[in-house]
Every structure is written in C-alpha cells, then in structure tokens.
Scaffold this motif. Structure first.
Motif: not given
Length: 338
Positions: A213-214, A204-205, A166, A173, A219, A186, A208, A200-201, A170
């Motif tokens: 967003s994705l 997304t974090e 994660q 990204t 995706h 992704y 956000r 993925l978390a 992160y």
C-alpha cells in the motif's frame, strides 16, 4: 510600399474587379485570365489583406491558448513541447496562435470571457484539465469551440486527447516492485488536476496486486515544479524509515528529487530510485538519466490543434475522445533495492 490590386490591374490593363475575382477563385473568370493574374501577383510580391479576408470569412483564423500556470512555471519544458506542437500545426493551416498565461483559480475565466466576447479567437485549446474545471464549464455554456489535452469527470461531453496515466504509473510501480522495492513514495501533482486521479489509481493498483500500500507519510504533494520535488524529497529522506524509491507526478519534480538525494551523498539508481512522468527533453540528459513514463507531448499538441481546426471549419471529428497509451522508458535513475 505593399502591392495593391490596383497595381496588378494597371500592369495587366484589366479592371480591379477582374483581378479581385480572379484571386478570389470566382468561376466567372476565364482560366487563362486567372493564371495571368495569379502569376503577376506572385511576381509582384502581392499578399492579400489578412484583415479583409478574415472579415469576409467571419473568422479570425486565430486559436487561443491560455496557459494555466504561474509565471515561473513557464520554464517547465512541458509547455515548450505543447507550444511547439500547437504552433507548428496551426501554421500549417494558415492560422495564428494567441498565447497568454493565467494562474488557476480566482478570476481565471475572465480572460476566456474577454476573448469570447471580443471574438478574438475562433476556438481554444485547454491543457491540464481539472476535476472541477471552470474553463470547461464556461466554454460549454458559451458555445465556444474548444478541444482539450486531458479529460474531465464533470459530466460534460467535449472532444479531447488524453494519455492513459493509470496504465503508465501502474507500469512504473511494477517496475520498481520487480526491482525489489516495497517502500515506495509518491510525490503527487496538485490533487485538483484530473490526471493526478488516474496516476494515483495506477500506483494503488500495482501496490495492491503485490500486497502493498501507499502509507500516508510516503504520499506527499508537490506543485509540478523542480523546487517542490526537491523540498518534498528532503522531507521523505528525513523520515525514520525513508523510502527506497520515489515516484514523481512529472519529470520536473523528479529532477528536483534527484538533486535532493545527491546532496545527501546518496547515489540515484543505486541507493535510491526515482521515476518521473512525461519524458521531457531534460530527462535524457539528467545525471543520471531519468527513468520515466513517456507521453508524446509534441504530437498531442499537434493533434488537439488539428481537431480544433476541424471544428472551426465545421468538419465532423472521426474520434472525439482519444486516450493514447504511454511508453515506459527505463534509464539510469532506477535500480535494485538495496
């Protein structure tokens, strides 16, 4: 002909029992005699009978590693790194590594059942754990020893070494967003893989936090092969509004993505950015070199093997649950959004 205990005994004019007990480290043998026996055994090229030793110890001195992959995927350099780590650590402890392959899914646990039932190995190494992993369930119920490279959310306690995927995704990204990318795609690993949840978390974090967003069309899922990265990237490039950057669930899919992009005449790192995960040896030598999230695959292989050997020897593990921090490596495959 192999040297026998009888040969050493005749050479030293002592009994076979004395030679056996001297080499076995028994305390009722005088130090001087033990030294003479050990030196003579070495000079004569004597090697103990491995089968007899294993029978005496009630162990096989063998670690089982069943690679959860289809045949062609064995070419993935990830497995080469894992095997090197496991094999080198096992050999340092005088243990062997028994390797087989079996695709995830139907009848996967049969090989584990056969090896456990026949006592072919002292324990198992698991890799690429899944959200609902039949290997973990079976080995836990059977009482077989195992350590995994990867976590699970099954509610079963077992020792593992993992990487904070994660945090790794992160950071990747955020790197792309700092370069001005907002339409980020992704190519995900198979959804049943536990590490896919964490990666993925992280994406997304980061999105956000930046008010992004994705989208569903960005995706898509691959199968961790170079071919799937190539194929999915072709789909992404065919969109009316294609992405400006592509995150990939592993390096092999990222290398496939780079090939698909270059075939269109676009320049990776200038027209479109690509990021991988793992930092396998190929990542450094790709053209362009691959920006990726590095996890120390070889060292983790050694570490999980060492943990399993400790369990086999009845030692308590100082740490049962280890999550390492990855390192983000910036190379030529990423650049500012155009």
């Amino acid at each position: 002909m192999p040297v026998r205990l009888k040969d050493i005994a005749q050479h030293l004019d002592i009994s076979i029992t004395t030679v056996s007990r001297a080499l076995g480290g028994y305390s009722d043998v005088a130090d001087e005699t033990r030294q003479r026996v050990e030196q003579t055994a070495h000079e004569m090229g004597y090697y103990p009978d491995a089968s007899a030793q294993k029978l005496q110890k009630q162990r096989t001195d063998t670690i089982g590693f069943i690679i959860p992959t289809f045949g062609p995927r064995f070419a993935d350099p990830f497995w080469s790194e894992v095997l090197a780590g496991l094999g080198n650590e096992a050999s340092q402890h005088g243990m062997d590594l028994l390797v087989a392959t079996h695709a995830p899914g139907h009848n996967e646990t049969e090989t584990y059942q056969r090896w456990v039932g026949s006592r072919r190995v002292d324990g198992f190494i698991l890799v690429r754990t899944r959200k609902n992993d039949p290997r973990i369930r079976y080995l836990s119920i059977s009482g077989a020893l195992f350590v995994s490279y990867g976590r699970s959310e099954m509610g079963i306690d077992f020792p593992y070494v993992g990487v904070d995927g994660q945090r790794g995704m992160y950071t990747a990204t955020r790197h792309l967003m700092d370069l001005g990318h907002r339409r980020i795609a992704y190519i995900a690993p198979p959804s049943e893989a536990q590490f896919s949840v964490h990666r993925l978390a992280g994406i997304t974090e980061a999105l956000r936090e930046n008010g992004a967003s994705l989208p569903i069309e960005l995706h898509l899922q691959g199968d961790l092969t170079q071919e799937s990265g190539y194929r999915v990237t072709q789909q992404l490039l065919a969109l009316e509004h294609p992405p400006t950057a592509i995150l990939c669930g592993n390096d092999l899919m990222a290398l496939g993505s780079i090939s698909a992009i270059q075939e269109t005449g676009l320049a990776v790192g200038r027209n479109l950015s690509v990021v991988g995960f793992d930092d396998v040896p190929w990542a450094t030598h790709s053209h362009p070199s691959l920006t990726t999230v590095r996890q120390p695959v070889y060292e983790i292989g050694r570490r999980v093997c060492r943990m399993l050997i400790q369990r086999i020897h009845g030692e308590d593990l100082q740490e049962r649950h280890i999550v390492l921090q990855p390192k983000f490596v910036v190379r030529e495959s990423t650049g500012p959004s155009t």
